[in-house]
Each structure stands twice: as C-alpha cells, then as structure tokens.
Scaffold this active site. Structure first.
Site, PDB file in Angstrom:
ATOM      1  CB  SER A 141      -0.879   0.163   1.370  1.00 42.99           C
ATOM      2  OG  SER A 141      -1.593   1.105   1.311  1.00 42.99           O
ATOM      3  CE1 TYR A 155      -4.403  -2.311   4.369  1.00 45.68           C
ATOM      4  CE2 TYR A 155      -3.909   0.027   4.301  1.00 45.68           C
ATOM      5  CZ  TYR A 155      -4.136  -1.319   3.709  1.00 45.68           C
ATOM      6  OH  TYR A 155      -4.226  -1.435   2.359  1.00 45.68           O
ATOM      7  CE  LYS A 159      -1.764  -3.907   2.616  1.00 42.74           C
ATOM      8  NZ  LYS A 159      -1.916  -5.071   1.760  1.00 42.74           N
TER       9      LYS A 159
HETATM   10  P1  NDP Z   1     -11.752  -5.723  -1.269  1.00 40.21           P
HETATM   11  O1  NDP Z   1     -12.263  -5.837   0.324  1.00 40.21           O
HETATM   12  O2  NDP Z   1     -12.485  -4.834  -2.234  1.00 40.21           O
HETATM   13  O3  NDP Z   1     -11.689  -7.162  -1.606  1.00 40.21           O
HETATM   14  C1  NDP Z   1     -10.899  -8.037  -0.688  1.00 40.21           C
HETATM   15  C2  NDP Z   1     -10.696  -9.310  -1.639  1.00 40.21           C
HETATM   16  O4  NDP Z   1     -10.005 -10.248  -0.864  1.00 40.21           O
HETATM   17  C3  NDP Z   1     -12.056 -10.027  -1.846  1.00 40.21           C
HETATM   18  O5  NDP Z   1     -11.960 -10.916  -2.919  1.00 40.21           O
HETATM   19  C4  NDP Z   1     -12.192 -10.908  -0.440  1.00 40.21           C
HETATM   20  O6  NDP Z   1     -13.169 -12.182  -0.736  1.00 40.21           O
HETATM   21  C5  NDP Z   1     -10.615 -11.415  -0.369  1.00 40.21           C
HETATM   22  N1  NDP Z   1     -10.560 -11.482   1.045  1.00 40.21           N
HETATM   23  C6  NDP Z   1     -10.679 -10.754   2.058  1.00 40.21           C
HETATM   24  N2  NDP Z   1     -10.537 -11.271   3.347  1.00 40.21           N
HETATM   25  C7  NDP Z   1      -9.694 -12.425   2.860  1.00 40.21           C
HETATM   26  C8  NDP Z   1      -8.995 -13.471   3.397  1.00 40.21           C
HETATM   27  N3  NDP Z   1      -9.091 -13.498   4.997  1.00 40.21           N
HETATM   28  N4  NDP Z   1      -8.729 -14.528   2.933  1.00 40.21           N
HETATM   29  C9  NDP Z   1      -8.629 -14.616   1.623  1.00 40.21           C
HETATM   30  N5  NDP Z   1      -9.455 -13.875   0.847  1.00 40.21           N
HETATM   31  C10 NDP Z   1      -9.904 -12.718   1.600  1.00 40.21           C
HETATM   32  O7  NDP Z   1     -10.399  -5.148  -1.080  1.00 40.21           O
HETATM   33  P2  NDP Z   1      -9.312  -4.286  -2.173  1.00 40.21           P
HETATM   34  O8  NDP Z   1      -9.451  -4.850  -3.394  1.00 40.21           O
HETATM   35  O9  NDP Z   1      -9.574  -2.931  -2.051  1.00 40.21           O
HETATM   36  O10 NDP Z   1      -7.733  -4.535  -1.430  1.00 40.21           O
HETATM   37  C11 NDP Z   1      -7.055  -5.595  -1.978  1.00 40.21           C
HETATM   38  C12 NDP Z   1      -5.765  -5.402  -1.702  1.00 40.21           C
HETATM   39  O11 NDP Z   1      -5.436  -4.211  -1.999  1.00 40.21           O
HETATM   40  C13 NDP Z   1      -5.517  -5.467  -0.139  1.00 40.21           C
HETATM   41  O12 NDP Z   1      -4.219  -6.127   0.091  1.00 40.21           O
HETATM   42  C14 NDP Z   1      -5.321  -3.977   0.470  1.00 40.21           C
HETATM   43  O13 NDP Z   1      -4.579  -3.921   1.604  1.00 40.21           O
HETATM   44  C15 NDP Z   1      -4.820  -3.402  -0.771  1.00 40.21           C
HETATM   45  N6  NDP Z   1      -5.181  -2.013  -1.088  1.00 40.21           N
HETATM   46  C16 NDP Z   1      -6.079  -1.635  -1.336  1.00 40.21           C
HETATM   47  C17 NDP Z   1      -6.210  -0.064  -1.557  1.00 40.21           C
HETATM   48  C18 NDP Z   1      -7.826   0.257  -1.759  1.00 40.21           C
HETATM   49  O14 NDP Z   1      -7.589   1.873  -1.831  1.00 40.21           O
HETATM   50  N7  NDP Z   1      -8.389  -0.290  -1.989  1.00 40.21           N
HETATM   51  C19 NDP Z   1      -4.953   0.877  -1.334  1.00 40.21           C
HETATM   52  C20 NDP Z   1      -3.889   0.222  -1.151  1.00 40.21           C
HETATM   53  C21 NDP Z   1      -3.959  -1.401  -0.788  1.00 40.21           C
HETATM   54  P3  NDP Z   1     -14.176 -12.586   0.207  1.00 40.21           P
HETATM   55  O15 NDP Z   1     -15.528 -11.463  -0.131  1.00 40.21           O
HETATM   56  O16 NDP Z   1     -14.679 -13.970  -0.126  1.00 40.21           O
HETATM   57  O17 NDP Z   1     -13.716 -12.408   1.566  1.00 40.21           O
END
Ligand code: NDP
Length: 246
Positions: A141, A155, A159
């Site tokens: 991140s 968080y 990261k």
């Molecule tokens: P979302 O919450 O939109 O999506 C998360 C995804 O991960 C879903 O597919 C979810 O599936 C899955 N997931 C959540 N928890 C788990 C778990 N314990 N084990 C396996 N799968 C899991 O998140 P984002 O797409 O926004 O974020 C994705 C990555 O990007 C993360 O690492 C986040 O920290 C990083 N990030 C995001 C930013 C943002 O602004 N969005 C900025 C910087 C980094 P299910 O629905 O089945 O739980």
C-alpha cells in the site's frame, strides 16, 4: 503471442476489488489463473466465469488467508489443477480503520494474520514449486511508505512489513531467477475503500491527480511486473497512487 501464455498465476483474494481485476487481466494476457476467496463463493465463481467467457482458464479456491493450512492447500491445488505456478500475487488483505488506542489486540492479530502471515505462508508454499522466471508480487500500500491520515496504524504497520519482506526475499531467491516486487496502490475504488463517502474526500484531495484510482490501473502494473519485460526489476516498491506520495 500472449505475454503470459503457458504461465500459471495464483491471486489471493481474487473474487472482488483489486484482486478480481488482476485475475482478469492476467488471464487476458494468457495465464491460467487460480483465485482464492474467504467468504463470497458467488463472487469468486463470477470471476471464473468471466475469465472462461473470454477464452481463459480459471479456478476458485476457498482459502482464508488467516488459515495457513488452507493457504498451503490453495497453492497445492493450483499446481495440481494447472501443473505449475509461475506468478503469485499476494493480494488478500484487510484494514480495520479506527484509532490505535481503540483497536483491540484481536483486531490487530486479524490484520497481521491476513496481511502478513498469510502472505508469508502463500509465498513459502509457492516457492517450493516456482522455477526460474517466477514472479512473487505483493499488493502492499502507499501507506507502507507514508501515512497521510490517522486511523490506519496496524494496517500501515503490516504494509511496511510487506515492503521489507519483499526487499529481503528478493535477496534470497534472485539467484534462482525469481523476482519479488511490491506494488503499492493509493486510494482505489473498491468495497474496502469506496470512492464515495466522507472517508474518501481527504484521500482524493491528497492525490496529485485529484481522483481515486480504478482497479484496472493497479492490474496493469501487476501485469507488467508478472510479464517478461520486467525481468530486471526485483526488490522494488512500485507505487500506483495518483501521486498521493509525491
Ligand atoms: P476488497 O475488500 O474490495 O476485496 C478483498 C478481496 O480479498 C475479496 O476478494 C475478498 O474475498 C478477499 N479476502 C478478504 N479477506 C480475505 C481472507 N481473509 N482470505 C482470503 N481472501 C480474502 O479489497 P481491495 O480490493 O480494496 O484490496 C485488495 C488489496 O489491496 C489488499 O491487500 C489491500 O490492503 C490493498 N490495497 C487496497 C487499497 C484500496 O484503496 N482499495 C489501497 C492500497 C492497498 P471475500 O469476499 O470472499 O472475503
């Protein structure tokens, strides 16, 4: 010839948000793709169907990133299904936004288990199978570099850990021809960080471009790092944040 033809990728947390966009993009570039998800089997199978409709191959595997044995099984199932693993994208991650002093130890453990421990476990299990040309890609991140707002202490800590994990691991696996890189998104419009609402206003204002990013803009960078043209990039932290950390 597609850039990722004959390659196999595993994207953790690939059923929604950034992970789903990465899975679709890697498949469009020719890779066979396995995705993991925690809860939403319907969303995961929609990603698989979308990839298959585009002529690609995909499989969804239920594996909570906090459950190390499930994570190991997901890697083994990827190899059993597609015969190899070339690209691991450690995308599964979560945040529990609140002040540090209000955050419980259980909440901190949850964030550490998913963002750090799950990443360690998936990487270790994948390295057992990965050959020269392999790619380990973290979704860190922009807050792993610089933190512009309160409420993200554990968080941001995880990261930052992911960032140094990538750099350190690049030193261990470089001699095997495997690269390790950390893609650091800024504010990206997903369920985790929706572009609408009060929380979004200061994030948008902190970017040079004055807007949230789209999931496809992160997937494009991941596709480049996964592909053959990034062969001399390793141990790098690649930020895709609209200039938030400029
Ligand atoms: P979302 O919450 O939109 O999506 C998360 C995804 O991960 C879903 O597919 C979810 O599936 C899955 N997931 C959540 N928890 C788990 C778990 N314990 N084990 C396996 N799968 C899991 O998140 P984002 O797409 O926004 O974020 C994705 C990555 O990007 C993360 O690492 C986040 O920290 C990083 N990030 C995001 C930013 C943002 O602004 N969005 C900025 C910087 C980094 P299910 O629905 O089945 O739980």
């Amino acid at each position: 010839m597609s850039k990722l033809a004959e390659k196999v990728a595993l994207v953790t947390g690939g059923s929604r948000g950034i992970g789903a966009a990465i899975a679709k993009r890697l498949a469009a570039d020719g890779a066979s793709v396995a995705i993991t998800y925690a809860k939403d089997a319907g969303a995961a199978s929609a990603v698989v169907k979308a990839i298959e409709l585009g002529g690609g191959k995909a499989v969804a595997i239920q594996a909570d990133a906090a459950d190390v044995e499930a994570v190991k099984r997901a890697v083994e199932k990827t190899v059993a299904t597609f015969g190899r693993i070339d690209v691991l994208v450690n995308n599964a991650g979560t945040a529990i936004p609140k002040t540090f002093e209000e955050t419980t130890l259980e909440e901190m453990d949850r964030v550490i288990d998913i963002n750090v421990r799950g990443t360690f476990a998936a990487t270790q299990a994948s390295l057992k199978h990965m050959k020269s040309g392999g790619r380990i890609i973290m979704i860190g991140s922009a807050v792993g570099e610089r933190v512009a707002a309160p409420g993200l202490v554990p968080y941001a800590g995880t990261k930052g850990a992911v960032k140094m994990f990538s750099q350190a691991l690049s030193r261990e696996v470089g001699s095997r021809g495997i690269t390790v890189n950390n893609v650091q998104p800024g504010p990206i419009d997903t369920d985790l960080n929706p572009a609408a609402g009060d929380w979004a206003v200061p994030q948008k204002a902190a970017t040079a471009l004055g807007r949230y990013g789209h999931v496809e803009e992160v997937a494009a960078l991941v596709a480049f790092v996964a592909g053959p043209e990034s062969s001399y990039i390793t141990g790098a932290n690649l930020t895709v944040d609209g200039g938030m950390n400029a």
